[in-house]
Design a protein around this motif. Structure first.
Motif, short mmCIF file in Angstrom:
data_model
loop_
_atom_site.label_atom_id
_atom_site.label_comp_id
_atom_site.label_asym_id
_atom_site.label_seq_id
_atom_site.Cartn_x
_atom_site.Cartn_y
_atom_site.Cartn_z
N ALA A 220 35.34 34.91 52.25
CA ALA A 220 34.89 35.08 50.87
C ALA A 220 33.37 35.15 50.77
O ALA A 220 32.82 35.98 50.04
CB ALA A 220 35.43 33.95 50.00
N ILE A 221 32.68 34.28 51.50
CA ILE A 221 31.22 34.28 51.45
C ILE A 221 30.65 35.58 52.01
O ILE A 221 29.73 36.17 51.44
CB ILE A 221 30.66 33.04 52.19
N ALA A 222 31.21 36.03 53.13
CA ALA A 222 30.77 37.31 53.70
C ALA A 222 31.04 38.45 52.73
O ALA A 222 30.18 39.33 52.52
CB ALA A 222 31.47 37.56 55.04
N ALA A 223 32.21 38.44 52.09
CA ALA A 223 32.57 39.51 51.16
C ALA A 223 31.67 39.50 49.93
O ALA A 223 31.25 40.56 49.44
CB ALA A 223 34.03 39.38 50.74
N ALA B 1 28.73 34.24 41.74
CA ALA B 1 29.96 34.07 42.50
C ALA B 1 29.67 33.66 43.94
O ALA B 1 30.38 32.82 44.52
CB ALA B 1 30.78 35.36 42.48
N LEU B 2 28.64 34.24 44.54
CA LEU B 2 28.27 33.86 45.90
C LEU B 2 27.84 32.40 45.95
O LEU B 2 28.24 31.66 46.87
CB LEU B 2 27.15 34.78 46.41
N PHE C 21 41.59 33.68 43.85
CA PHE C 21 41.34 33.68 42.41
C PHE C 21 39.88 34.04 42.12
O PHE C 21 39.59 34.75 41.14
CB PHE C 21 41.67 32.32 41.79
N LEU C 22 38.97 33.55 42.95
CA LEU C 22 37.56 33.86 42.75
C LEU C 22 37.31 35.36 42.92
O LEU C 22 36.58 35.97 42.11
CB LEU C 22 36.71 33.06 43.75
N MET C 23 37.91 35.96 43.92
CA MET C 23 37.71 37.40 44.11
C MET C 23 38.36 38.19 42.98
O MET C 23 37.80 39.22 42.53
CB MET C 23 38.30 37.84 45.45
N LEU C 24 39.51 37.73 42.49
CA LEU C 24 40.13 38.39 41.35
C LEU C 24 39.28 38.24 40.10
O LEU C 24 39.16 39.17 39.29
CB LEU C 24 41.53 37.81 41.12
N LEU C 25 38.68 37.06 39.93
CA LEU C 25 37.75 36.84 38.82
C LEU C 25 36.60 37.84 38.88
O LEU C 25 36.20 38.42 37.85
CB LEU C 25 37.23 35.41 38.86
#
Length: 530
Positions: A54-57, A110-111, A133-137
């Motif tokens: 997630a952090i890399a994305a 978000a990051l 959920f964070l990425m969907l947000l």
């Protein structure tokens, strides 16, 4: 019947030119977030791997949004249509400076949240979907900021809402369920109003493309009930943005989830509502907004005072910050009520500042709660003595949210007050200044009671929401929370000391909103669509 590519009918309805590489940036943030969210779902049982992915994305997402902002600032608004069908047939993503600025700020927030979650979200929270959920947000927020179709704005709001429900109830404590019910009910009412207004709009205009609506509105103003339509949208988005008198869902819910979730909500959710208000009232229905200006000004004043006075009345630091979010929404509404490039520029600047600073403030009080074992202002922690660096960072953020120099909150407050005085709205200018004063008192009180008073070990609480899993205070600061807090505070200071770039971008974005020729040309001019 087959039609050749050279047919005039087909060439007038389809984009036949190849898409340039830079123009793919228009939809790349949304596609990227959805794709990474799917990957995270597939590795949901590998808790240590999820934050790394997630952090890399999200780092890539920040880069994509920064490149998109540069692309738009250099070449003007950019439009891409789905299926290569030209508007009003094809669903359009249209990005101008306003959307690109909001998307970049959201990616930064978000990051920061993803990094902080490494210490704040336990293995159970990861397994039950925090990072997906964070990425969907972020997919919902990015889609809302970048779309050029008002029904798709509704769709991305729904994506945002669904993911925020998941984040809000993560942990399944009774307080979270109670907060989620209040949050969900009021937001579903707002969503229903949004959908009703959009159906009404389609019945009037026969199109959902924002540029097409803006182009047709002047010809329908004398025959169509555009004032009713505008009022419906303003009510729906005011509920989303937590404006008075439909703001009670926010202080009833933002204090219930994990502190990193509260930080993400404070930085993102209400700002999407403000963005939608700006887009609809300034781009689509500027005449109706001007007529409703006095009503919006009254709502802005009451929202600011509700936030400021509500913050003074709190004994819980999370609830206090929730009211500061509301107060900031009132300041942004003031710029929308005034209208004009200067006021809208102030609103845009304030929104970007608030996204960064409110996220950082929630992270800061989360750290304070870890060290002092609670969020209650009745429990002193003596952090100024044991953790002077954290106390300094928190005080700097308090200065920024109060609109004091040399931090980022100073400049938008000055811009909004000046715009109010120039427009003859003396009461609005006075409310802006009074709100800053109330905010300064509320944050000063929080600092004195929670940070300055020496800690009493006999009264220290434990086991409150947002603390470590053990419920016990800690003495070492988690670097994964400290790092984003330092970065966000440094950004606020840098923007305050060197505001020229953001000021120029905000003014350029506001001018493009109030004079949307370039926006309309990017959608409809021959050869401009990619």
């Amino acid at each position: 019947m087959a039609v050749s590519a050279s047919s005039p009918v087909l060439s007038e309805a389809l984009v036949l030119a190849p898409v340039t590489a830079l123009d793919w940036l228009v939809i790349a943030p949304v596609a990227w977030c959805i794709g990474i969210g799917a990957v995270l779902m597939m590795v949901r049982h590998r808790g240590m791997l999820q934050p790394l992915i997630a952090i890399a994305a999200l780092t890539v997402l920040v880069c994509l949004d920064a490149m998109l902002l540069w692309h738009v600032s250099q070449g003007g608004p950019v439009t891409m249509v789905m299926g290569r069908w030209l508007p009003p047939f094809g669903i359009a993503f249209t990005v101008d400076l306003t959307g690109a600025l909001f998307a970049l700020a959201a990616a930064v927030v978000a990051l920061a949240g993803a990094v902080a979650a490494m210490a704040d979200i336990d293995a159970s929270g990861r397994r039950y979907g925090f990072y997906p959920f964070l990425m969907l947000l972020m997919a919902g927020a990015s889609g809302a900021f970048l779309t050029g179709d008002i029904f798709n704005l509704y769709v991305w709001f729904e994506v945002l809402l669904i993911s925020s429900f998941g984040l809000l109830v993560l942990g399944s404590r009774s307080a979270q369920i109670d907060g989620a019910v209040k949050y969900g009910f009021l937001n579903l009412v707002a969503t229903t109003l949004f959908l009703v207004a959009t159906g009404y709009l389609y019945g009037i205009f026969g199109t959902l493309n924002m540029a097409d609506i803006a182009r047709k509105a002047p010809g329908l103003r004398d025959t169509a009930p555009l004032m009713t339509l505008t009022a419906l949208y303003l009510l729906a988005f005011s509920m989303k943005a937590a404006a008075f008198p439909v703001n009670f869902w926010l202080p009833a819910s933002y204090h219930t989830p994990r502190i990193v979730v509260s930080a993400l909500f404070a930085g993102l959710l209400t700002k999407v509502g403000i963005y939608a208000l700006i887009r609809v009232s300034i781009l689509l229905f500027p005449v109706e907004r001007e007529i409703l200006g006095p009503v919006l000004a009254l709502v802005a004043i009451l929202t600011m005072l509700t936030g400021g006075l509500g913050a003074l009345a709190q004994t819980d630091s999370r609830r206090l910050l929730g009211y500061l979010v509301i107060s900031g929404i009132g300041s942004m509404l003031a710029g929308i009520a005034i209208g004009g490039p200067d006021a809208i520029a102030g609103t845009l600047f304030y929104a970007l500042h608030s996204m960064l600073v409110m996220t950082a403030l929630y992270l800061a009080i989360g750290l304070a709660a870890r060290l002092g074992a609670g969020f209650s202002l009745a429990v002193p922690s003596g952090l100024y003595r044991d953790h002077a660096a954290l106390a300094f960072l928190t005080l700097a953020l308090f200065f920024s949210v109060s609109g004091l120099p040399p931090f980022s909150g100073f400049w938008p407050k000055v811009m909004l007050v000046k715009a109010a005085l120039d427009a003859g709205a003396v009461w609005l200018a006075g409310a802006l200044l009074l709100t800053g004063f109330l905010t300064m008192i509320a944050t000063g009180r929080l600092f004195l009671l929670s940070y300055w008073r020496p800690r009493d070990e006999r009264t220290a609480g434990a086991g409150q929401a947002g603390l470590p899993v053990s419920g016990l205070p800690v003495r070492r600061l988690p670097i994964t929370i400290v790092a984003p807090l330092v970065v966000l505070t440094a950004l606020s200071l840098l923007i305050g000391l060197f505001p020229e770039t953001l000021l120029a971008l905000a003014r350029q974005a506001a001018l493009a909103l109030t004079t949307p020729t370039a926006y309309l040309d990017s959608v409809f001019a021959p050869g401009s669509l990619q």
